[in-house]
Design an enzyme around this catalytic site. Sequence first.
Site, short mmCIF file in Angstrom:
data_model
loop_
_atom_site.label_atom_id
_atom_site.label_comp_id
_atom_site.label_asym_id
_atom_site.label_seq_id
_atom_site.Cartn_x
_atom_site.Cartn_y
_atom_site.Cartn_z
N GLY A 1 20.40 43.21 -42.66
CA GLY A 1 19.34 42.21 -42.86
C GLY A 1 19.25 41.77 -44.32
O GLY A 1 19.35 42.59 -45.22
N HIS B 1 -7.19 86.19 -35.51
CA HIS B 1 -6.66 87.45 -36.00
C HIS B 1 -5.73 88.07 -34.97
O HIS B 1 -6.08 88.10 -33.80
CB HIS B 1 -7.81 88.43 -36.28
CG HIS B 1 -7.32 89.79 -36.67
ND1 HIS B 1 -6.84 90.05 -37.94
CD2 HIS B 1 -7.20 90.94 -35.97
CE1 HIS B 1 -6.46 91.32 -38.00
NE2 HIS B 1 -6.66 91.89 -36.82
P1 FAD Z 1 15.59 55.74 -44.60
O1 FAD Z 1 15.33 56.90 -43.74
O2 FAD Z 1 16.58 55.87 -45.69
O3 FAD Z 1 16.01 54.56 -43.62
C1 FAD Z 1 16.35 53.31 -44.08
C2 FAD Z 1 17.23 52.64 -43.06
O4 FAD Z 1 17.41 51.29 -43.43
C3 FAD Z 1 18.63 53.25 -42.98
O5 FAD Z 1 18.94 53.60 -41.65
C4 FAD Z 1 19.55 52.15 -43.48
O6 FAD Z 1 20.79 52.11 -42.82
C5 FAD Z 1 18.75 50.90 -43.17
N1 FAD Z 1 19.07 49.76 -44.04
C6 FAD Z 1 19.15 49.75 -45.39
N2 FAD Z 1 19.39 48.50 -45.83
C7 FAD Z 1 19.49 47.72 -44.73
C8 FAD Z 1 19.72 46.33 -44.53
N3 FAD Z 1 19.85 45.49 -45.55
N4 FAD Z 1 19.76 45.86 -43.26
C9 FAD Z 1 19.59 46.71 -42.20
N5 FAD Z 1 19.35 48.02 -42.34
C10 FAD Z 1 19.30 48.51 -43.58
N6 FAD Z 1 11.64 64.15 -46.08
C11 FAD Z 1 10.66 64.88 -45.53
O7 FAD Z 1 9.52 64.41 -45.46
N7 FAD Z 1 10.89 66.14 -45.03
C12 FAD Z 1 12.12 66.70 -45.08
O8 FAD Z 1 12.30 67.83 -44.62
C13 FAD Z 1 13.18 65.96 -45.66
N8 FAD Z 1 14.42 66.47 -45.71
C14 FAD Z 1 15.43 65.73 -46.23
C15 FAD Z 1 16.69 66.29 -46.28
C16 FAD Z 1 17.74 65.57 -46.82
C17 FAD Z 1 19.12 66.19 -46.86
C18 FAD Z 1 17.53 64.23 -47.28
C19 FAD Z 1 18.67 63.42 -47.82
C20 FAD Z 1 16.27 63.67 -47.24
C21 FAD Z 1 15.20 64.42 -46.72
N9 FAD Z 1 13.91 63.90 -46.68
C22 FAD Z 1 12.90 64.65 -46.15
C23 FAD Z 1 13.60 62.56 -47.16
C24 FAD Z 1 13.52 61.56 -45.98
O9 FAD Z 1 14.73 61.60 -45.27
C25 FAD Z 1 13.23 60.18 -46.50
O10 FAD Z 1 12.07 60.21 -47.30
C26 FAD Z 1 13.02 59.21 -45.35
O11 FAD Z 1 14.14 59.16 -44.51
C27 FAD Z 1 12.73 57.81 -45.90
O12 FAD Z 1 12.49 56.95 -44.84
P2 FAD Z 1 12.71 55.38 -44.97
O13 FAD Z 1 12.38 54.81 -43.65
O14 FAD Z 1 12.02 54.87 -46.16
O15 FAD Z 1 14.27 55.20 -45.29
#
Ligand code: FAD
Length: 480
Positions: free
Chosen positions: A125, A459
């Site tokens: 997107g 408890h």
């Molecule tokens: P994301 O999950 O990064 O999703 C964004 C999506 O947008 C992706 O699928 C991507 O492909 C898509 N995208 C990007 N640009 C475009 C575009 N231009 N067009 C179409 N699609 C696009 N958080 C916790 O709270 N608890 C945890 O235990 C935890 N563990 C984690 C462990 C690891 C190893 C990692 C790496 C992260 C962890 N996190 C955890 C953090 C958490 O994963 C992120 O904070 C969360 O996924 C962010 O959500 P989001 O929707 O902002 O982005």
Amino acid sequence: MANKQFDVVVIGAGPGGYIAAIRAAQLGFSAACIESESYADPKGDVRLGGTCLNVGCIPSKALLRSSELFHETNHAFVMHGITAENVRMDVGTMVRRKDNIVTQLTSGIKGLFKKNKVTLLAGHGSFAGREDDMWQLAVTGKDGSSEIVDTRHVIIATGSSPRHLNGIPVDNKVICDNVGALSLDAVPKRLGVIGAGVIGLELGSVWQRLGSEVTILEALPDFLAAADPAVAKEAWKTFTQKQGLNIHLGANITNVKQGKKGITIDYEMGDGVFKLECDKLIVSVGRVPNTAGLACDNVGLKLDDRGRVEVNSHCQTNLENVWAVGDVIRGPMLAHKGMEEGVMVAELIAGQAGHVNYDAIPWVIYTNPEIAWVGKTETQLKNEGCDYKIGQIPFLANGRALGQGDTTGFVKVLACAQTDTILGVHILGVNASELIAEAVVAMEFGAVAEDIARICHAHPSLSETMHEAALAVDKRPLHF
Ligand code: FAD
Ligand code: NAD
């Protein structure tokens, strides 16, 4: 043919994005969600759930559990009189189990989209323009096909990607970021980790429990600087002295070389110069927001000084009807923070009073013992000149913890010296991730420490330590 039209289009189907799309649809809007990634889908289909479900929260917790069970079988069973011989780890089975959980959950989101009538637009997107009061977004497929959709509101939820370091090329086979580190096909004999943050500690401890000799190199001089100092101190002792995790603080990496026999990392620490040799390396030095492919310049979308989409407290960008949530904006990079923002934005679009209380977002680090907190640390309260009281009780005084065979850690409650209002709660211990929920509810309701002290706790349960810590704020614990 006329462009498809929607009330709300979300870009990105991670926890911030898919929740925003579902909530918008629940509120009666025509909603769509654009997602480009197939992650490791065997058919190459687009996978929903973003970093969290595919290469983050969920797969890491699946591996944590497997590694804990392996470790317990080898080290904890014996105190219960259980003997287990020839205990072996089949890494392939462990990784397949993790992959199955991921598949189950990501396809579950597709089901939720169907149930809530959210249209999935597979592709990348980006902003294509604006006509009257509608935004045009381009959705570009992997095959190069492209369509334009019209929408009144755009929610940017493009998340983040791992930050890489110059001169350390990640191939996700030998040098890995989170993606490769979650799919190693064997336990490396020597594992190096750059960055003692959340990922370094969680994934470093997974492979350590399975038998790797793990060394973590951290640039900062302090360990877990964001956590409460008492928690950081006790966690340091537990991880390094009891569990044998090698963590070097204040390490400045000067060179990384990959050869046939493994990886050599040169680093300076204090006045010394050191060398670390390892078979695999995890680079976990933070994450960067995904804004590059959005064509922000096409429409004048403002980014902040760290490249994140700039938003106000309601997640509104500088553009009319364009919102942003999750890792791509300011605030902690946590799945539940993004989800809350997704709900808030959908409700604000519907004219409701959406709100996120950024002061009551829990943090959990899924090490063993777990670390969890909500609210302010003692360091923050001191810096703010706030007068506070402390109630801290160790799990050693808890019958359930003793029965379960793990009494590591404590609960620490920080309350205002004048009003008794709870300002922060910090937990190190087994099940801290679950126990913190009580503190979050208490803080959301503006509770004082005495409220928790007056509530009946089951408890025997670990939650009694929260009760005792609240009593300890008033210097009257009953079991310590
Ligand atoms: P994301 O999950 O990064 O999703 C964004 C999506 O947008 C992706 O699928 C991507 O492909 C898509 N995208 C990007 N640009 C475009 C575009 N231009 N067009 C179409 N699609 C696009 N958080 C916790 O709270 N608890 C945890 O235990 C935890 N563990 C984690 C462990 C690891 C190893 C990692 C790496 C992260 C962890 N996190 C955890 C953090 C958490 O994963 C992120 O904070 C969360 O996924 C962010 O959500 P989001 O929707 O902002 O982005
Ligand atoms: P992080 O910010 O938690 O830790 C990165 C660490 O790397 C920091 O301690 C930093 O000082 C260090 N560092 C940076 N550059 C370095 C260098 N050149 N050499 C040595 N050390 C260096 O980041 P992360 O561990 O990559 O995790 C990314 C994000 O993912 C986190 O901010 C967190 O919000 C999220 N996450 C959350 C959870 C959870 O909630 N349980 C789990 C994993 C990831």
